[in-house]
Design an enzyme around this catalytic site. Structure first.
Site, PDB file in Angstrom:
ATOM      1  N   HIS A  88      -2.347  -0.869  -6.944  1.00 45.17           N
ATOM      2  CA  HIS A  88      -1.652   0.418  -6.888  1.00 45.17           C
ATOM      3  C   HIS A  88      -0.151   0.148  -6.948  1.00 45.17           C
ATOM      4  O   HIS A  88       0.366  -0.725  -6.250  1.00 45.17           O
ATOM      5  CB  HIS A  88      -2.031   1.125  -5.582  1.00 45.17           C
ATOM      6  CG  HIS A  88      -1.223   2.349  -5.321  1.00 45.17           C
ATOM      7  ND1 HIS A  88      -1.001   3.309  -6.279  1.00 45.17           N
ATOM      8  CD2 HIS A  88      -0.556   2.764  -4.210  1.00 45.17           C
ATOM      9  CE1 HIS A  88      -0.251   4.266  -5.762  1.00 45.17           C
ATOM     10  NE2 HIS A  88       0.038   3.956  -4.526  1.00 45.17           N
TER      11      HIS A  88
ATOM     12  N   ASN B  44       5.796   5.498  -8.106  1.00 48.82           N
ATOM     13  CA  ASN B  44       4.429   5.712  -7.626  1.00 48.82           C
ATOM     14  C   ASN B  44       3.890   7.015  -8.200  1.00 48.82           C
ATOM     15  O   ASN B  44       4.350   8.095  -7.833  1.00 48.82           O
ATOM     16  CB  ASN B  44       4.463   5.749  -6.088  1.00 48.82           C
ATOM     17  CG  ASN B  44       3.095   5.935  -5.462  1.00 48.82           C
ATOM     18  OD1 ASN B  44       2.129   6.230  -6.160  1.00 48.82           O
ATOM     19  ND2 ASN B  44       3.021   5.778  -4.154  1.00 48.82           N
TER      20      ASN B  44
ATOM     21  N   CYS C 240      -3.751   8.148  -3.492  1.00 48.97           N
ATOM     22  CA  CYS C 240      -3.425   7.040  -4.414  1.00 48.97           C
ATOM     23  C   CYS C 240      -4.618   6.140  -4.698  1.00 48.97           C
ATOM     24  O   CYS C 240      -4.600   5.368  -5.658  1.00 48.97           O
ATOM     25  CB  CYS C 240      -2.265   6.217  -3.866  1.00 48.97           C
ATOM     26  SG  CYS C 240      -0.786   7.181  -3.596  1.00 48.97           S
TER      27      CYS C 240
HETATM   28  O1  UT7 Z   1       0.922   5.214  -2.131  1.00 51.90           O
HETATM   29  C1  UT7 Z   1       1.254   4.951  -0.817  1.00 51.90           C
HETATM   30  C2  UT7 Z   1       2.504   5.733  -0.557  1.00 51.90           C
HETATM   31  N1  UT7 Z   1       3.620   5.148  -0.007  1.00 51.90           N
HETATM   32  C3  UT7 Z   1       4.025   3.868  -0.037  1.00 51.90           C
HETATM   33  O2  UT7 Z   1       3.414   2.974  -0.524  1.00 51.90           O
HETATM   34  C4  UT7 Z   1       5.348   3.582   0.610  1.00 51.90           C
HETATM   35  C5  UT7 Z   1       5.290   2.421   1.549  1.00 51.90           C
HETATM   36  N2  UT7 Z   1       6.560   2.155   2.142  1.00 51.90           N
HETATM   37  C6  UT7 Z   1       7.633   1.659   1.454  1.00 51.90           C
HETATM   38  O3  UT7 Z   1       7.562   1.434   0.256  1.00 51.90           O
HETATM   39  C7  UT7 Z   1       8.865   1.326   2.218  1.00 51.90           C
HETATM   40  O4  UT7 Z   1       8.592   1.395   3.608  1.00 51.90           O
HETATM   41  C8  UT7 Z   1      10.073   2.272   1.888  1.00 51.90           C
HETATM   42  C9  UT7 Z   1      10.556   2.005   0.475  1.00 51.90           C
HETATM   43  C10 UT7 Z   1       9.698   3.720   2.041  1.00 51.90           C
HETATM   44  C11 UT7 Z   1      11.220   1.945   2.842  1.00 51.90           C
HETATM   45  O5  UT7 Z   1      11.577   0.572   2.699  1.00 51.90           O
HETATM   46  P1  UT7 Z   1      11.705  -0.363   3.981  1.00 51.90           P
HETATM   47  O6  UT7 Z   1      12.149  -1.682   3.515  1.00 51.90           O
HETATM   48  O7  UT7 Z   1      10.401  -0.278   4.741  1.00 51.90           O
HETATM   49  O8  UT7 Z   1      12.879   0.314   4.761  1.00 51.90           O
HETATM   50  P2  UT7 Z   1      12.881   0.842   6.249  1.00 51.90           P
HETATM   51  O9  UT7 Z   1      12.034   2.050   6.404  1.00 51.90           O
HETATM   52  O10 UT7 Z   1      12.648  -0.320   7.160  1.00 51.90           O
HETATM   53  O11 UT7 Z   1      14.386   1.289   6.378  1.00 51.90           O
HETATM   54  C12 UT7 Z   1      15.486   0.366   6.339  1.00 51.90           C
HETATM   55  C13 UT7 Z   1      16.772   1.153   6.296  1.00 51.90           C
HETATM   56  C14 UT7 Z   1      16.811   2.292   7.312  1.00 51.90           C
HETATM   57  O12 UT7 Z   1      18.106   2.361   7.845  1.00 51.90           O
HETATM   58  P3  UT7 Z   1      18.430   1.744   9.291  1.00 51.90           P
HETATM   59  O13 UT7 Z   1      17.512   2.475  10.233  1.00 51.90           O
HETATM   60  O14 UT7 Z   1      18.094   0.288   9.180  1.00 51.90           O
HETATM   61  O15 UT7 Z   1      19.871   2.029   9.460  1.00 51.90           O
HETATM   62  C15 UT7 Z   1      16.545   3.522   6.463  1.00 51.90           C
HETATM   63  O16 UT7 Z   1      17.126   4.679   6.990  1.00 51.90           O
HETATM   64  O17 UT7 Z   1      16.937   1.763   5.007  1.00 51.90           O
HETATM   65  C16 UT7 Z   1      17.216   3.148   5.160  1.00 51.90           C
HETATM   66  N3  UT7 Z   1      16.686   3.865   4.003  1.00 51.90           N
HETATM   67  C17 UT7 Z   1      17.398   3.999   2.871  1.00 51.90           C
HETATM   68  N4  UT7 Z   1      18.608   3.578   2.503  1.00 51.90           N
HETATM   69  C18 UT7 Z   1      19.030   3.863   1.262  1.00 51.90           C
HETATM   70  C19 UT7 Z   1      15.498   4.467   3.859  1.00 51.90           C
HETATM   71  N5  UT7 Z   1      15.401   5.000   2.631  1.00 51.90           N
HETATM   72  C20 UT7 Z   1      16.563   4.725   2.001  1.00 51.90           C
HETATM   73  C21 UT7 Z   1      17.058   5.009   0.726  1.00 51.90           C
HETATM   74  N6  UT7 Z   1      18.290   4.565   0.389  1.00 51.90           N
HETATM   75  N7  UT7 Z   1      16.354   5.684  -0.204  1.00 51.90           N
END
Ligand code: UT7
Length: 328
Positions: free
Chosen positions: A255, A285, A113
Site C-alpha cells: 500500500h 495515498n 486502504c
Molecule cells: O492508509 C493509511 C493512512 N495513513 C497513513 O498511512 C499515514 C501514517 N502516518 C504517517 O505517514 C506519518 O505519521 C505522517 C506523515 C502523518 C507524519 O509523519 P511523522 O514523521 O510521523 O511526524 P510526527 O507526527 O511525528 O510529527 C513530527 C512533527 C510534529 O511537530 P512537533 O510536535 O515535533 O513540533 C508535527 O506537528 O512534524 C509536524 N508536522 C508537520 N510539519 C510540517 C506534521 N505534519 C506536518 C506537515 N508539515 N505537513
C-alpha cells in the site's frame, strides 16, 4: 477446485496535479518536510465534474483491453472504495450501468486502504469454487473531497485515482495464478483513522460542517506503527503459507501511503528495499487504488513481468490489513 489468474490490469490518475509547493500555500508545511517524511512529491486530484465511477471506468476499460476482453465477458464487479459516488446505489451498480453489462452481480467493498486486497481475495474465492469465471476488481477513490485542507497532517498525504484487475479462471496447467490471500482486521483500533460524520451515527448537520466532522481524522504516528507491524506480519504469513523464500519474490507491492512505511515493512521481514515498488512520489495515498495503480505502473515500465512471484500487502482504516501472493 479452480485457480484464478490476473488476466489484465489498468489504472487511471486524474489530470489535475497538486504539488507539495501548492500545499505550501494552503497549510504550514514545506516541500522538503513532505518529501523527507513521506516521499510524496505530488498527487492527482479529480476535476470538479468527475466522480469516482468515472475514474473507475477509465481504469476498467484499460484493464479489459489489456486482458483482451470486453465488459460482456465479466460475470461480477467488486468495487473497492470508501469514497463512492454516493451512499446508495453502490458505485459498483453505477459502474455496471456505465460499462453496459447488465444483470451480473455488482457490489461495493469497504475496507479502506486494504479494500483492493480484500476485493482480490473475495474474487479469488468465487473463482476457486467455480461459481464465477471473470471478475472485475476495481479500487477507486476521490479522497481529496474528504480531506481537510487546513489539517497539515492529513492533507499532504492523499490523492485520487483508480486501478483495476481482471481476474479469470486459470487453465489447469497454468502456473501464473493467485497462490493465496491473507486478511486481517483489528476493530478495537478503529478510532485511529475515522471519517466521523455522514453515517447513521452522526448524520450531516450544520454542527458537523462547523466542526469539520465530514473530513478524515487520523492519528498518524499510531497508524504508522500499526501499518509496519501488520503488513510485515501478513507478508510473512503469505510466504510461510506457500513455503516461498524472500529471494523467490521479484517485487513487493505494498500500500502506497508513505515511503518510510514501505521501507520499514521491508526491513521488518528482511525484504530487499530495491525490490519494493513505490510510486508514492507520483500520487500520494489513493487508498484502495494504490496497489493496482502501483502494480500497473510497474508493469508498464517493465519492472513487473509475467511469471514473476509478486507479493501485495495493504493496510488501512478499520484497522484492516491483508496480503496476496501471486505468480503473475
Ligand atoms: O492508509 C493509511 C493512512 N495513513 C497513513 O498511512 C499515514 C501514517 N502516518 C504517517 O505517514 C506519518 O505519521 C505522517 C506523515 C502523518 C507524519 O509523519 P511523522 O514523521 O510521523 O511526524 P510526527 O507526527 O511525528 O510529527 C513530527 C512533527 C510534529 O511537530 P512537533 O510536535 O515535533 O513540533 C508535527 O506537528 O512534524 C509536524 N508536522 C508537520 N510539519 C510540517 C506534521 N505534519 C506536518 C506537515 N508539515 N505537513
Amino acid at each position: 477446485m479452480f485457480r484464478s489468474r490476473v488476466a489484465g490490469t489498468g489504472h487511471y490518475l486524474p489530470l489535475k496535479i497538486l504539488t507539495n509547493f501548492d500545499l505550501e500555500r494552503l497549510v504550514d508545511t514545506t516541500d522538503q518536510w513532505i518529501r523527507e517524511r513521506t516521499g510524496i512529491e505530488r498527487r492527482h486530484v479529480a476535476a470538479d465534474d468527475e466522480v469516482t465511477t468515472d475514474l473507475a471506468l477509465k481504469a476498467t476499460l484499460k484493464a479489459l483491453e489489456d486482458a483482451g476482453k470486453t465488459p460482456n465477458d465479466l460475470d461480477m464487479i467488486i468495487f473497492c472504495t470508501v469514497t463512492g459516488d454516493q451512499v446508495m446505489p453502490s458505485s459498483a451498480c453505477v459502474l455496471q450501468q456505465k460499462l453496459g453489462c447488465d444483470r451480473i452481480p455488482a457490489f461495493d467493498l469497504s475496507a479502506a486502504c486494504s479494500g483492493f486486497v480484500y476485493g482480490l481475495s473475495v474474487a479469488d474465492q468465487f473463482i476457486k469454487t467455480g461459481h464465477h469465471r471473470c471478475i472485475l476488481i476495481v479500487g477507486a477513490e476521490i479522497i481529496h473531497r474528504f480531506v481537510n485542507y487546513k489539517d497539515r497532517e492529513t492533507c499532504i498525504l492523499f490523492g485520487d485515482g483508480a486501478g483495476a484487475f481482471i481476474l479469470e479462471r486459470a487453465d489447469h496447467d497454468d502456473s501464473n495464478v493467485i497462490l493465496s490471500t491473507h486478511l486481517r482486521a483489528e476493530g478495537a483500533l478503529g478510532d485511529l483513522f475515522v471519517l466521523p460524520a455522514g453515517g447513521s451515527k452522526k448524520p450531516f448537520s450544520q454542527e458537523v460542517l462547523d466542526k469539520g466532522e465530514h473530513y478524515v481524522r487520523m492519528k498518524g504516528r499510531e497508524i504508522f506503527k500499526n501499518a509496519v507491524r501488520t503488513m510485515a506480519a501478513v507478508c510473512q504469513e503469505a510466504l510461510e503459507h506457500n513455503k516461498i523464500g524472500i529471494d523467490q519474490v521479484s517485487w513487493l507491492v505494498p500500500h502506497q501511503a508513505n515511503w518510510r512505511i514501505m521501507e520499514a515493512v521491508a526491513e521488518h521481514f528482511g525484504f530487499p528495499k530495491e525490490k519494493v515498488v513505490s510510486v508514492v512520489h507520483e500520487m500520494g495515498n489513493t487508498s484502495a487504488a494504490t496497489i493496482p495503480v502501483a502494480f500497473d505502473m510497474a508493469r508498464k515500465d517493465g519492472r513487473i513481468k509475467r511469471g514473476q512471484f509478486i507479493l501485495l500487502t495493504a493496510f488501512g482504516a478499520g484497522l484492516t490489513a491483508g496480503s496476496a501472493l501471486l505468480r503473475f
